[in-house]
Enzyme design. Structure first.
Site, PDB file in Angstrom:
ATOM      1  N   LYS A  76       5.340 -23.679   9.371  1.00 47.85           N
ATOM      2  CA  LYS A  76       5.432 -24.437  10.638  1.00 47.85           C
ATOM      3  C   LYS A  76       4.208 -24.135  11.504  1.00 47.85           C
ATOM      4  O   LYS A  76       3.783 -22.975  11.591  1.00 47.85           O
ATOM      5  CB  LYS A  76       6.721 -24.028  11.360  1.00 47.85           C
ATOM      6  CG  LYS A  76       7.004 -24.798  12.643  1.00 47.85           C
ATOM      7  CD  LYS A  76       8.345 -24.360  13.243  1.00 47.85           C
ATOM      8  CE  LYS A  76       8.695 -25.108  14.507  1.00 47.85           C
ATOM      9  NZ  LYS A  76       9.985 -24.663  15.094  1.00 47.85           N
ATOM     10  N   SER A 151      13.430 -28.312  16.017  1.00 47.84           N
ATOM     11  CA  SER A 151      12.035 -28.651  16.136  1.00 47.84           C
ATOM     12  C   SER A 151      11.252 -28.516  14.833  1.00 47.84           C
ATOM     13  O   SER A 151      10.152 -29.054  14.729  1.00 47.84           O
ATOM     14  CB  SER A 151      11.394 -27.750  17.184  1.00 47.84           C
ATOM     15  OG  SER A 151      11.405 -26.398  16.757  1.00 47.84           O
ATOM     16  N   SER A 175      16.581 -24.741  15.606  1.00 47.04           N
ATOM     17  CA  SER A 175      15.468 -25.501  15.043  1.00 47.04           C
ATOM     18  C   SER A 175      15.237 -25.338  13.547  1.00 47.04           C
ATOM     19  O   SER A 175      14.389 -26.027  12.986  1.00 47.04           O
ATOM     20  CB  SER A 175      14.169 -25.150  15.765  1.00 47.04           C
ATOM     21  OG  SER A 175      14.102 -25.859  16.957  1.00 47.04           O
TER      22      SER A 175
HETATM   23  N1  GLN Z   1      16.560 -28.041  20.040  1.00 50.09           N
HETATM   24  C1  GLN Z   1      16.499 -26.808  20.754  1.00 50.09           C
HETATM   25  C2  GLN Z   1      15.552 -26.925  21.905  1.00 50.09           C
HETATM   26  O1  GLN Z   1      15.035 -27.964  22.083  1.00 50.09           O
HETATM   27  C3  GLN Z   1      16.126 -25.715  19.816  1.00 50.09           C
HETATM   28  C4  GLN Z   1      14.676 -25.494  19.668  1.00 50.09           C
HETATM   29  C5  GLN Z   1      14.348 -24.383  18.728  1.00 50.09           C
HETATM   30  O2  GLN Z   1      15.226 -23.776  18.118  1.00 50.09           O
HETATM   31  N2  GLN Z   1      13.067 -24.078  18.669  1.00 50.09           N
HETATM   32  O3  GLN Z   1      15.328 -25.995  22.629  1.00 50.09           O
END
Ligand code: GLN
Length: 474
Positions: A76, A151, A175
């Site tokens: 990532k 994400s 995410s």
């Molecule tokens: N969807 C969650 C957020 O927007 C989780 C993001 C993540 O785990 N990096 O914060």
């Protein structure tokens, strides 16, 4: 089709001369090229990957290879790889090049994994759909009209579309698990502190965990063993001993399973509910004991999560000021103007929203009402899990209330988007590990994920249970 079932069988094929690593890397590079429309990768390192394939194939032949020799991994784009861009899918870091390797990346390299590229994600890992990326949307390989989740959407899509064996992601509130469920792959978020965060661009430092996506439990376990461990460069990394993750059989070990009503309430898609209930029934038939447990403060998880993570993010992202890193606006006449315009032009709208929210909840007068209160809620949520894990070993829940939604469906309503994380943020608030496994398909062919949660440092139990389900139930 994959030419092997899991990494161990692949390495056997390579050792026996039945699979050429060079051809294998060429196979993935070809698939990456053919699947460019998915937009899963921000950068592909074709030449380096080919060179590594030759070197590592030699090592395997002479039996000098590391534990992950030849495993093709994507990273990532929030994790540092020396001499490579680390953009966090943000305009503000578009031209930033890392000068060192993240510990998790270094550990993969040390065990002879091959790094094939960096994957697209939501900007600074903030999002649930990969629609907040300066590199554009990622398409879900199961249905290209839909989001891959976020994400770590690029990593999930890359594994699902067979563009690599495994991909690293990060999980601050879901995410890894949510995109794994949207794309139909395995996604493991380890215990907070199990994997060093050194070299991970911070979003919310007390929540961020590095983990990974794989096509099977065995591969997830092999990578887990390698990336875990204490690191002098991360004071929050844990000294807990790392078990061997080689034997995933239960071998008579009785894991007690938990069912929490709070994860099956309003807003859960009925097909997902039925699929998870089906799995509970099958596990019961296989002799597993299932106990109802309670997580009474679950309804406060989203609120606490978005207060605490935005607070941490507002502080972590203060460093991008145009002076020290990345993008600098040349529209400015003074130093203050330079800070302002660099940040205004460099950050996307979701990141700005979070910086503003975070600054607000930390400001004098609101700190006690929001930030301090959310910290208290965090502790209560942790206590709920402590109580639950006195009774059961693993809690089974849906990963997400819906299957992958359409691109654009939730972009105008941030609250609606935040609710995609309703079942995943609790694990980050409590610091416990979780895995999403591809449990079923919906009537329109979309993947349905099931989440398994365990107590801190019980990743081996999670993986054993995941393996049992993979082998006997799915
Ligand atoms: N969807 C969650 C957020 O927007 C989780 C993001 C993540 O785990 N990096 O914060």
């Amino acid at each position: 089709m994959l030419p092997y079932n899991n990494y161990l069988s692949k390495i056997e094929l390579i050792k026996n001369g039945k699979l050429s690593l060079v051809e294998n890397v060429a196979f993935f590079l070809d698939r990456i090229e053919k699947n460019k429309h998915l937009n899963a990768f921000n950068f592909v390192f074709a030449d380096e990957a080919k060179k590594q394939a030759i070197l590592i194939e030699e090592k395997i032949k002479s039996r000098r290879h590391g534990k992950l020799a030849g495993l093709v991994v994507a990273i990532k784009d929030v994790l540092a790889i020396k001499d490579k861009p680390n953009t966090c899918s943000s305009k503000i870091l578009k031209d930033f090049i890392s000068i060192y390797n993240a510990t998790a990346v270094q550990k993969l390299i040390d065990e002879d994994a091959i790094i094939i590229g960096k994957t697209n994600c939501d900007e600074f890992a903030m999002g649930s759909s990969n629609e907040n990326s300066a590199f554009g949307n990622v398409l879900n390989p199961a249905d290209t009209q839909r989001v891959p989740g976020g994400s770590s959407g690029g990593s999930a899509a890359a594994v699902a579309a067979n563009l690599c064996d495994v991909a690293l992601g990060t999980d601050t509130g879901g995410s890894i698990r949510q995109p794994a469920s949207f794309c139909g792959v395995y996604g493991l978020k380890p215990t907070y502190g199990r994997v060093s965060r050194y070299g991970l661009t911070a979003f919310a430092s007390s929540f961020d965990s590095i983990g990974h996506f794989a096509n099977c439990t065995e591969d997830a376990a092999a990578v887990m063993e390698v990336i875990s461990g204490w690191d002098t460069n991360d004071s929050t990394s844990s000294k807990q001993p790392i078990p061997s993750f080689q034997n995933l059989n239960l071998d008579g070990k009785k894991l007690k399973l938990g069912f929490a009503k709070e994860y099956f309430g309003d807003g859960l898609d009925s097909e997902i509910k039925t699929s998870i209930e089906n799995i509970f029934n099958k596990l019961k038939q296989q002799g597993f004991e299932i106990e109802e447990i309670h997580l009474p403060h679950n309804e406060y998880t989203i609120a606490a999560y978005y207060i605490l993570t935005t607070a941490e993010a507002s502080s972590n992202l203060a460093r991008y000021d145009g002076a020290r890193y990345g993008y600098r606006s040349n529209e400015s006449t003074s130093l203050l103007e330079m800070y302002k315009s660099s940040r205004s032009e460099g950050f996307g709208s979701e990141v700005k929203r979070r910086i503003m929210l975070g600054t607000y909840v930390l400001s004098a007068g609101y700190y006690d009402a929001y930030y301090r209160k959310a910290q208290k809620v965090r502790r209560i949520i942790k206590q709920d899990f402590d109580e639950a894990f006195k009774i059961v070993d693993i809690i089974l829940t849906p990963t997400s209330p819906t299957t992958a939604f359409k691109i654009g469906e939730k972009t105008t309503d941030p609250l609606e988007m935040y609710l995609s994380d309703i079942y995943t943020t609790s694990a980050n608030l409590a610091g416990i590990p979780g895995i999403s496994i591809p449990a079923a398909k919906s009537s329109n062919g979309l993947p349905i994920g099931m989440q398994l949660l365990a107590n801190q440092f019980k990743e081996l139990d999670l993986l054993k249970m995941s393996y049992f389900i993979q082998k006997n139930i799915l």
